[in-house]
Design an enzyme around this catalytic site. Structure first.
Site, short mmCIF file in Angstrom:
data_model
loop_
_atom_site.label_atom_id
_atom_site.label_comp_id
_atom_site.label_asym_id
_atom_site.label_seq_id
_atom_site.Cartn_x
_atom_site.Cartn_y
_atom_site.Cartn_z
N CYS A 64 -1.29 5.85 9.11
CA CYS A 64 -1.60 4.57 8.44
C CYS A 64 -2.70 4.85 7.46
O CYS A 64 -2.71 5.89 6.81
CB CYS A 64 -1.95 3.50 9.46
SG CYS A 64 -3.37 3.91 10.50
N ARG A 104 0.84 -1.21 0.00
CA ARG A 104 0.00 0.00 0.00
C ARG A 104 0.87 1.25 0.00
O ARG A 104 0.56 2.23 -0.69
CB ARG A 104 -0.95 0.00 1.21
CG ARG A 104 -2.04 -1.07 1.12
CD ARG A 104 -3.01 -0.98 2.27
NE ARG A 104 -3.86 0.21 2.19
CZ ARG A 104 -4.68 0.61 3.17
NH1 ARG A 104 -4.72 -0.05 4.30
NH2 ARG A 104 -5.42 1.68 3.00
#
Length: 287
Positions: free
Chosen positions: A234, A176
């Protein structure tokens, strides 16, 4: 300040008669069945905490997928969990404390110091051969008083320039960060200048946190040195809390960017970097 307790400590505390509030925070991205898992089996006496509704405000593109809850709402939830001002609170889950760390961080942010993570979580409890129970549990209301601001946070503007004088860590999985996949947010990649530091790297093969020395070495390898200003994000501010906990174990204080990449990527004015390095930038607009 201690961050962790182990299952032997918890077992002894449960039989000592000393104040204890035990909270089960089972949640994972893509698994909406945390309460069902809890009802099937949990550590005796634990209350279930629903992360999306009790540990977050409703999703908002300007604030991210899991915005911080209002203080009044968090205090109401904490009292519903039975917390009193002098209690000891222990949180756990079944995913290496990736979800439970959100509760740990929120209570610490709100000025409640006596909250800990159960190292190894439910798996460690089972592995020790300790009993489980099923069904639901209610608690008598508590009277805890909370306040904002006991832990540092940053906003998007600060995140954009953090790398200029400190280290900005991205706690998501490496794919990611690199922009190879993005299952939930509008753009793939990372905040320019951020360093990839997947939260799973804080754990050993049994889902327990690495030792303080090993965590210190890990973060030193990512550029976190003595006195380095450190901030973490995050996807939505959940696993970033796990990284803040790991940094605390290593003796390092870190700020959290609550909106994280879900907030960042929804703003078309924010650049997004792709690839394995902090500064490889793809200036494609948000979609």
């Amino acid at each position: 300040m201690n961050t962790l307790v182990d299952v032997s400590w918890l077992k002894e505390r449960m039989t000592s008669g000393d104040p204890l509030v035990l909270l089960d925070v089972r949640w994972a991205l893509g698994d909406p069945h945390g309460h069902e898992h809890y009802l099937k089996e949990h550590i005796p006496g634990a209350l279930y905490v629903d992360l999306p509704t009790e540990l977050a405000a409703p999703a908002d593109p300007k604030r991210g997928r899991h915005p911080l809850p209002a203080l009044t709402r968090l205090q109401e939830s904490a009292r519903n969990w039975g917390i009193r001002n002098n209690d000891v609170v222990v949180a756990y889950d079944d995913s290496g404390n990736m979800a439970a760390a959100r509760l740990w961080w929120l209570l610490r942010y709100a000025g409640f110091p006596n909250v800990f993570l159960l190292d190894g979580g439910l798996a460690a409890w089972k592995g020790a051969g300790f009993p489980l129970e099923g069904g639901d549990k209610q608690s008598l209301p508590g009277d805890v008083t909370l306040a904002d601001g006991a832990l540092p946070v940053i906003d998007a503007a600060e995140a954009s320039r953090w790398h200029q004088s400190g280290v900005l860590l991205d706690a998501r999985a490496g794919e990611r960060y690199r922009g190879e996949i993005e299952p939930v947010d509008p753009r793939a990649g990372h905040i320019p200048g951020a360093v990839s530091a997947p939260a799973m790297g804080n754990l050993d093969g049994d889902g327990r946190f690495l030792s303080a020395a090993r965590l210190k070495d890990r973060f030193a390898g990512l550029g976190v040195g003595p006195g380095s200003p450190v901030a973490v994000y995050c996807g939505s501010g959940v696993t970033a809390a796990h990284e803040v906990a790991a940094l605390e174990i290593a003796g390092i204080t870190a700020a959290l960017f609550p909106g994280s990449f879900s907030e960042w990527s929804n703003n078309p004015d924010n650049k997004v970097a792709t690839g394995p390095e902090p500064g490889e930038t793809d200036e494609s607009p948000a979609v």
